[in-house]
Scaffold this active site. Structure first.
Site, mmCIF file in Angstrom:
data_model
loop_
_atom_site.group_PDB
_atom_site.id
_atom_site.type_symbol
_atom_site.label_atom_id
_atom_site.label_comp_id
_atom_site.label_asym_id
_atom_site.label_seq_id
_atom_site.Cartn_x
_atom_site.Cartn_y
_atom_site.Cartn_z
ATOM 1 C CE LYS A 1 -3.972 -2.115 2.159
ATOM 2 N NZ LYS A 1 -5.005 -1.915 3.446
ATOM 3 N NE ARG B 1 -5.917 -11.972 5.706
ATOM 4 C CZ ARG B 1 -6.291 -10.627 5.543
ATOM 5 N NH1 ARG B 1 -5.910 -9.987 4.487
ATOM 6 N NH2 ARG B 1 -7.048 -10.158 6.368
ATOM 7 C CB THR C 1 -7.350 -5.963 9.607
ATOM 8 O OG1 THR C 1 -7.859 -7.011 8.748
ATOM 9 C CG2 THR C 1 -7.740 -4.885 8.777
ATOM 10 N NE ARG D 1 -2.246 -5.584 6.947
ATOM 11 C CZ ARG D 1 -3.307 -6.039 6.780
ATOM 12 N NH1 ARG D 1 -4.068 -7.120 7.356
ATOM 13 N NH2 ARG D 1 -3.935 -5.756 5.481
ATOM 14 C CG ASN E 1 -3.451 -1.965 6.907
ATOM 15 O OD1 ASN E 1 -3.426 -1.732 5.874
ATOM 16 N ND2 ASN E 1 -4.760 -2.903 7.351
ATOM 17 C CG HIS F 1 -4.870 -6.092 -0.491
ATOM 18 N ND1 HIS F 1 -6.034 -6.271 0.222
ATOM 19 C CD2 HIS F 1 -4.825 -7.241 -1.377
ATOM 20 C CE1 HIS F 1 -7.112 -7.184 -0.428
ATOM 21 N NE2 HIS F 1 -6.210 -7.744 -1.322
HETATM 22 P P1 ADP Z 1 -7.512 -6.882 5.319
HETATM 23 O O1 ADP Z 1 -6.960 -5.846 4.573
HETATM 24 O O2 ADP Z 1 -6.908 -7.527 6.758
HETATM 25 O O3 ADP Z 1 -8.069 -8.223 4.445
HETATM 26 P P2 ADP Z 1 -10.324 -5.846 5.568
HETATM 27 O O4 ADP Z 1 -10.476 -6.330 4.170
HETATM 28 O O5 ADP Z 1 -11.383 -6.065 6.839
HETATM 29 O O6 ADP Z 1 -8.790 -5.969 6.168
HETATM 30 O O7 ADP Z 1 -10.367 -4.287 5.339
HETATM 31 C C1 ADP Z 1 -9.771 -3.678 4.007
HETATM 32 C C2 ADP Z 1 -8.738 -2.529 4.554
HETATM 33 O O8 ADP Z 1 -9.716 -1.609 5.062
HETATM 34 C C3 ADP Z 1 -7.813 -2.722 5.763
HETATM 35 O O9 ADP Z 1 -6.767 -3.214 5.376
HETATM 36 C C4 ADP Z 1 -7.580 -1.451 6.322
HETATM 37 O O10 ADP Z 1 -6.833 -0.688 5.586
HETATM 38 C C5 ADP Z 1 -8.905 -0.675 6.083
HETATM 39 N N1 ADP Z 1 -10.081 -0.779 7.245
HETATM 40 C C6 ADP Z 1 -10.624 -1.861 7.664
HETATM 41 N N2 ADP Z 1 -11.347 -1.586 8.951
HETATM 42 C C7 ADP Z 1 -11.117 -0.098 8.898
HETATM 43 C C8 ADP Z 1 -11.665 0.896 9.831
HETATM 44 N N3 ADP Z 1 -12.420 0.503 10.921
HETATM 45 N N4 ADP Z 1 -11.291 1.975 9.879
HETATM 46 C C9 ADP Z 1 -10.566 2.437 8.742
HETATM 47 N N5 ADP Z 1 -10.146 1.467 7.971
HETATM 48 C C10 ADP Z 1 -10.431 0.176 8.044
HETATM 49 MG MG MG Z 2 -9.526 -8.221 2.942
#
Ligand code: ADP
Ligand code: MG
Length: 202
Positions: free
Chosen positions: A18, A126, A132, A143, A163, A166
């Site tokens: 990212k 993952r 996340t 992360r 974070n 992705h």
């Molecule tokens: P991941 O990236 O671990 O698969 P998700 O698919 O749940 O997580 O969410 C996508 C992305 O959205 C996260 O990596 C993060 O950057 C952002 N995100 C998720 N939840 C929140 C939140 N509550 N507030 C702000 N950003 C969020």
């Molecule tokens: Mg996701």
């Protein structure tokens, strides 16, 4: 659904640095972690994403957005914060809001997109990425080691959680993302040395 062993052996996942990861110079660090565990990098490109592309990249279904809302609430509760300060307590609305912030975040600087191949590639990458929410990600994960953010801080500033990477969550998500971000002719085939010299009989 029954999965064939041959397909599992060459499982592919999508990993993306990212903007925060790119501008902090963490690209090499992330690639190093993928390569040293034995997974194979088969495609890689730096690019500047458009808002439309990010809109296609993330799922649009209500279930996905509600799940983000749910995770946000859990994070707020953990730190004794009032989720109502977000302006809504509705999971779907929170998810929609986060989705909008993701468009800002992922178009704010170039990113690096990658396809990673190998046994259990989805689960392994993952696991390497970690939770996340960086504050909950284990040390030793990307992360956990390189970010300090949380939903609470991100949402106070009306932005997505920073974070670093992705990573696809499931083989289905990986298939959609690889098809979306890469053409078939951009994905390479080669043998890593341990596949021939120290071949693990699969
Ligand atoms: P991941 O990236 O671990 O698969 P998700 O698919 O749940 O997580 O969410 C996508 C992305 O959205 C996260 O990596 C993060 O950057 C952002 N995100 C998720 N939840 C929140 C939140 N509550 N507030 C702000 N950003 C969020
Ligand atoms: Mg996701």
């Amino acid at each position: 659904m029954v999965v064939k062993m041959e397909n599992l052996e060459k499982e592919r996942t999508f990993l993306m640095m990212k903007p925060d990861g790119v501008v902090r110079g963490l690209t090499g660090e992330v690639i190093k972690r993928v390569e040293r565990c034995g997974l194979k990098l088969v495609a890689l490109k730096m690019f500047q994403a458009t808002r439309d592309q990010i809109d296609e990249h993330y799922p649009k279904d209500e279930g996905w957005m509600k799940r983000i809302g749910e995770k946000t609430k859990v994070n707020y509760e953990k730190y004794g914060l009032d989720v109502a300060t977000l302006g809504t307590t509705d999971n779907l609305k929170i998810g929609q809001m986060v989705r909008g912030w993701l468009l800002d975040y992922l178009t704010s600087a170039p990113m690096i997109k990658m396809v990673i191949e190998g046994p259990h590639a989805v689960d392994l990458v993952r696991k390497m990425a970690g939770n996340t929410i960086p504050a909950q990600a284990e040390m030793g994960t990307i992360r956990g080691d390189f970010s300090v953010d949380s939903a609470a801080f991100a949402n106070r500033d009306k932005r997505a959680i920073f974070n670093v990477v992705h990573a696809s969550e499931t083989p289905e998500e990986a298939e959609h993302e690889i098809d979306f971000w890469f053409g078939i002719d951009e994905i390479n085939e080669y043998e890593r040395v341990e596949e021939s010299t120290y071949k693990i009989k699969r």
